[in-house]
Design a protein around this motif. Structure first.
Motif, PDB file in Angstrom:
ATOM      1  N   GLY A 132       4.944  -2.025   5.018  1.00 37.36           N
ATOM      2  CA  GLY A 132       4.348  -1.602   6.273  1.00 37.36           C
ATOM      3  C   GLY A 132       4.281  -0.096   6.392  1.00 37.36           C
ATOM      4  O   GLY A 132       4.403   0.639   5.407  1.00 37.36           O
ATOM      5  N   ASP A 133       4.130   0.380   7.642  1.00 33.35           N
ATOM      6  CA  ASP A 133       3.926   1.802   7.897  1.00 33.35           C
ATOM      7  C   ASP A 133       5.071   2.676   7.399  1.00 33.35           C
ATOM      8  O   ASP A 133       4.855   3.832   7.011  1.00 33.35           O
ATOM      9  N   LYS A 134       6.318   2.148   7.418  1.00 37.44           N
ATOM     10  CA  LYS A 134       7.467   2.962   7.031  1.00 37.44           C
ATOM     11  C   LYS A 134       8.003   2.628   5.643  1.00 37.44           C
ATOM     12  O   LYS A 134       9.065   3.134   5.253  1.00 37.44           O
ATOM     13  N   SER A 193       8.394   2.907   1.719  1.00 42.69           N
ATOM     14  CA  SER A 193       8.353   4.099   0.872  1.00 42.69           C
ATOM     15  C   SER A 193       7.146   4.045  -0.065  1.00 42.69           C
ATOM     16  O   SER A 193       6.678   2.957  -0.428  1.00 42.69           O
ATOM     17  N   PRO A 194       6.641   5.212  -0.472  1.00 43.01           N
ATOM     18  CA  PRO A 194       5.535   5.242  -1.436  1.00 43.01           C
ATOM     19  C   PRO A 194       5.880   4.504  -2.737  1.00 43.01           C
ATOM     20  O   PRO A 194       5.028   3.852  -3.331  1.00 43.01           O
ATOM     21  N   GLU A 195       7.165   4.598  -3.144  1.00 39.76           N
ATOM     22  CA  GLU A 195       7.585   3.923  -4.371  1.00 39.76           C
ATOM     23  C   GLU A 195       7.507   2.406  -4.232  1.00 39.76           C
ATOM     24  O   GLU A 195       7.042   1.717  -5.148  1.00 39.76           O
ATOM     25  N   ASP A 196       7.960   1.864  -3.091  1.00 36.80           N
ATOM     26  CA  ASP A 196       7.902   0.416  -2.870  1.00 36.80           C
ATOM     27  C   ASP A 196       6.459  -0.078  -2.860  1.00 36.80           C
ATOM     28  O   ASP A 196       6.148  -1.139  -3.409  1.00 36.80           O
ATOM     29  N   ILE A 197       5.592   0.703  -2.237  1.00 34.91           N
ATOM     30  CA  ILE A 197       4.182   0.312  -2.178  1.00 34.91           C
ATOM     31  C   ILE A 197       3.557   0.336  -3.562  1.00 34.91           C
ATOM     32  O   ILE A 197       2.853  -0.604  -3.957  1.00 34.91           O
ATOM     33  N   TYR A 198       3.854   1.393  -4.306  1.00 39.16           N
ATOM     34  CA  TYR A 198       3.271   1.477  -5.658  1.00 39.16           C
ATOM     35  C   TYR A 198       3.818   0.382  -6.568  1.00 39.16           C
ATOM     36  O   TYR A 198       3.061  -0.239  -7.325  1.00 39.16           O
ATOM     37  N   ASN A 199       5.123   0.123  -6.493  1.00 38.15           N
ATOM     38  CA  ASN A 199       5.713  -0.904  -7.352  1.00 38.15           C
ATOM     39  C   ASN A 199       5.120  -2.288  -7.078  1.00 38.15           C
ATOM     40  O   ASN A 199       4.981  -3.102  -7.997  1.00 38.15           O
ATOM     41  N   ARG A 200       4.748  -2.536  -5.828  1.00 36.95           N
ATOM     42  CA  ARG A 200       4.207  -3.857  -5.459  1.00 36.95           C
ATOM     43  C   ARG A 200       2.704  -3.943  -5.686  1.00 36.95           C
ATOM     44  O   ARG A 200       2.195  -4.919  -6.240  1.00 36.95           O
ATOM     45  N   LEU A 201       1.973  -2.915  -5.286  1.00 41.55           N
ATOM     46  CA  LEU A 201       0.507  -2.983  -5.292  1.00 41.55           C
ATOM     47  C   LEU A 201      -0.169  -2.025  -6.266  1.00 41.55           C
ATOM     48  O   LEU A 201      -1.380  -2.083  -6.457  1.00 41.55           O
ATOM     49  N   LYS A 202       0.607  -1.106  -6.868  1.00 42.85           N
ATOM     50  CA  LYS A 202       0.063  -0.120  -7.798  1.00 42.85           C
ATOM     51  C   LYS A 202      -0.975   0.797  -7.141  1.00 42.85           C
ATOM     52  O   LYS A 202      -1.965   1.185  -7.755  1.00 42.85           O
ATOM     53  N   LYS A 255      -4.898   3.295   4.424  1.00 40.83           N
ATOM     54  CA  LYS A 255      -6.331   3.261   4.726  1.00 40.83           C
ATOM     55  C   LYS A 255      -6.870   1.832   4.671  1.00 40.83           C
ATOM     56  O   LYS A 255      -7.631   1.405   5.546  1.00 40.83           O
ATOM     57  N   ALA A 256      -6.495   1.094   3.623  1.00 37.52           N
ATOM     58  CA  ALA A 256      -6.981  -0.278   3.471  1.00 37.52           C
ATOM     59  C   ALA A 256      -6.419  -1.168   4.577  1.00 37.52           C
ATOM     60  O   ALA A 256      -7.156  -1.942   5.202  1.00 37.52           O
ATOM     61  N   ALA A 257      -5.111  -1.030   4.835  1.00 37.21           N
ATOM     62  CA  ALA A 257      -4.484  -1.841   5.881  1.00 37.21           C
ATOM     63  C   ALA A 257      -5.057  -1.482   7.248  1.00 37.21           C
ATOM     64  O   ALA A 257      -5.290  -2.371   8.094  1.00 37.21           O
ATOM     65  N   GLY A 258      -5.306  -0.181   7.466  1.00 35.41           N
ATOM     66  CA  GLY A 258      -5.883   0.241   8.734  1.00 35.41           C
ATOM     67  C   GLY A 258      -7.266  -0.335   8.958  1.00 35.41           C
ATOM     68  O   GLY A 258      -7.627  -0.723  10.080  1.00 35.41           O
ATOM     69  N   SER A 259      -8.065  -0.400   7.896  1.00 36.36           N
ATOM     70  CA  SER A 259      -9.405  -0.988   8.014  1.00 36.36           C
ATOM     71  C   SER A 259      -9.315  -2.469   8.356  1.00 36.36           C
ATOM     72  O   SER A 259     -10.084  -2.979   9.193  1.00 36.36           O
ATOM     73  N   ILE A 303       0.258  -5.091  11.567  1.00 29.55           N
ATOM     74  CA  ILE A 303       1.078  -4.197  10.758  1.00 29.55           C
ATOM     75  C   ILE A 303       2.291  -3.755  11.563  1.00 29.55           C
ATOM     76  O   ILE A 303       2.163  -3.336  12.724  1.00 29.55           O
ATOM     77  N   SER A 304       3.466  -3.846  10.967  1.00 32.68           N
ATOM     78  CA  SER A 304       4.685  -3.331  11.582  1.00 32.68           C
ATOM     79  C   SER A 304       5.308  -2.319  10.617  1.00 32.68           C
ATOM     80  O   SER A 304       4.693  -1.946   9.608  1.00 32.68           O
ATOM     81  N   ASP A 305       6.528  -1.892  10.903  1.00 38.93           N
ATOM     82  CA  ASP A 305       7.149  -0.866  10.075  1.00 38.93           C
ATOM     83  C   ASP A 305       7.294  -1.280   8.616  1.00 38.93           C
ATOM     84  O   ASP A 305       7.083  -0.467   7.711  1.00 38.93           O
ATOM     85  N   PHE A 306       7.675  -2.552   8.405  1.00 34.30           N
ATOM     86  CA  PHE A 306       7.932  -2.986   7.036  1.00 34.30           C
ATOM     87  C   PHE A 306       7.253  -4.321   6.695  1.00 34.30           C
ATOM     88  O   PHE A 306       7.714  -5.043   5.818  1.00 34.30           O
ATOM     89  N   GLU A 307       6.147  -4.596   7.378  1.00 34.78           N
ATOM     90  CA  GLU A 307       5.444  -5.854   7.083  1.00 34.78           C
ATOM     91  C   GLU A 307       3.979  -5.754   7.477  1.00 34.78           C
ATOM     92  O   GLU A 307       3.623  -5.093   8.452  1.00 34.78           O
ATOM     93  N   ILE A 308       3.155  -6.389   6.681  1.00 34.91           N
ATOM     94  CA  ILE A 308       1.756  -6.605   7.051  1.00 34.91           C
ATOM     95  C   ILE A 308       1.508  -8.097   6.902  1.00 34.91           C
ATOM     96  O   ILE A 308       1.951  -8.716   5.930  1.00 34.91           O
TER      97      ILE A 308
END
Length: 279
Positions: A233-235, A237-246, A254-258, A267-272
């Protein structure tokens, strides 16, 4: 004309005790039996890599070199002398790096990105780790968003320097890289920004609006395959996002916001998660 340090198509004209004699019509080249095709017939054209032997003869091999002349590559140092270093280029002949062409003193067993060229004095294949001397400085036809081939050269305080398409130099900034990189890594990248004096900023993420559209589709598929929610989610870490989605956190937001604006996700702090009607 035979190009030293590159592949040449040469005609097999005769055999000797040492190997096959090949020619371009003007010069003769020796291809030792150990590297010669067993089924080669006189009159055949053979595609071979050529180099200058220590005795000054032009030699040929069917072995595949790690790189050719006019290319950048990561090579391993196999010997060091007072005059310079020798690097393994994947064939029976090592390439010499004169002491003056070493950006930093080379050490046996270490790997360095170097540029291969022919010494004008003797036509021998030579290497240099002074990469900036061989980077094209002229105007280029690159545009922001272009997909390019990258060769990582070294790390600095700002990020990672990378050679673009074997011609130009660019920079990947630390805060936009979410994986371990090292010299010699080859990556697909994109031109992020072209600044004054043709300085080039790079990205390992696709650039542009089309990328966001692609990410939206990918994110929806990921959500559907994971039961409707992902622990990002919004909070996060960049590392967690990259490790999961590359992808980078900026691209994720941007994609989640669209998708959020289209009322397809929450979208919440740690979940979409998908909203009920999108399931």
């Amino acid at each position: 004309m035979i190009e030293i340090g590159k592949y040449n198509e040469l005609r097999f004209t005769k055999k000797t005790e040492a190997g096959l004699i090949l020619t371009d019509g003007e010069k003769e080249v020796l291809l030792p039996f150990v590297n010669a095709p067993v089924d080669a017939q006189i009159g055949d054209n053979l595609n071979v890599f050529t180099y200058i032997h220590s005795d000054g003869r032009i030699m040929a091999t069917t072995e595949t070199p790690i790189a050719q002349v006019d290319e950048f590559a990561l090579l391993n140092v196999v010997d060091v002398t007072e005059q310079g270093a020798f690097m393994d280029m994947g064939i029976g002949k090592d390439v010499f790096v004169p002491e003056r062409e070493q950006k930093r003193p080379m050490q046996i067993g270490q790997k360095y990105v170097v540029y291969l060229y022919t010494d004008e004095r003797n036509d021998r294949i030579t290497a240099s780790s002074r990469l900036s001397d061989f980077i094209e400085q002229d105007e280029h036809d690159l545009e922001e968003g272009d997909e390019v081939r990258l060769l990582i050269t070294e790390e600095s305080d700002l990020g990672y320097s990378a050679i673009i398409n074997q011609r130009f130099m660019g920079l990947l900034y630390h805060n936009e890289v979410f994986e371990d990189l090292k010299a010699g890594d080859q990556k697909t990248g994109w031109i992020k920004k072209i600044r004054d004096a043709n300085k080039i900023d790079l990205s390992l993420q696709v650039i542009g609006f089309k990328h966001i559209l692609d990410l939206k589709d990918s994110l929806m598929i990921e959500l559907e395959e994971c039961g409707g929610s992902i622990s990002l989610g919004d909070k996060s870490s960049p590392e967690d996002i990259y490790n999961r989605l590359k992808i980078s956190k900026k691209a994720f937001k941007k994609a989640a916001g669209s998708l959020y604006k289209e009322r397809l996700v929450e979208i919440s702090d740690f979940e979409i998660k998908l909203v009920p009607k999108a399931r």
